[in-house]
Scaffold this active site. Sequence first.
Site, PDB file in Angstrom:
ATOM      1  CB  ILE A 100     -31.153   4.733 -28.652  1.00 11.81           C
ATOM      2  CG1 ILE A 100     -32.484   4.881 -29.340  1.00 11.81           C
ATOM      3  CG2 ILE A 100     -31.084   3.922 -27.415  1.00 11.81           C
ATOM      4  CD1 ILE A 100     -32.772   3.502 -30.246  1.00 11.81           C
ATOM      5  CB  CYS A 101     -34.420   6.883 -26.042  1.00 10.45           C
ATOM      6  SG  CYS A 101     -35.894   7.027 -25.321  1.00 10.45           S
ATOM      7  CB  ALA A 102     -33.656   9.885 -22.462  1.00  9.29           C
TER       8      ALA A 102
END
Length: 183
Positions: A100-102
């Site tokens: 998730i995210c980066a």
Amino acid sequence: MRVLVPLAQGFEELEAVTVIDLLRRAEIKVLVAGLMEGPVKSSHGVAILPDTTLDAVKDQDFAMVVLPGGLPGAQHLENDPRVREILRRHAERGAYTAAICAAPKVLASAGLLDGRQATCYPGCVRPEDFPRLRLIDQPVVVDGQVVTGRGPGAAMDFALTLIESLAGRERREAVESALLRTR
């Protein structure tokens, strides 16, 4: 069924804790492994004491490996050869990989997003660096055994999708219902 959540210094605490908490509520065994011994400090200064170290579990098999985002946490995960090896080995045996995210950049760098659809925090994965990846502007994207999430605001939907992937829709709905979520 067991899930591995590797933690690196600078992880995004909302993503890590939400995944760990909701999967445990679903009665899925979650093992949190620090890249090194001792507490791991998040990108916002929250310290978490992992269950174990990555070295202690790197040769074990899991139903899923989940990478929380955050910076510089995701960069530390990407630069760690043990993490890349664990991801590749689990993908080869058909286990789930999730980020998730980066952290989807970690999956992309390991070659696990070639020919797949995924999402990530805007700007973390540049299409010109991974031309075989199709980025989708959605909170959560599932493509086969790979699950990706957009960012901290998608952490709950991401975690609930992981539960559904591992334990089925009924278990997801039971956990979600107990949270008293509003839509």
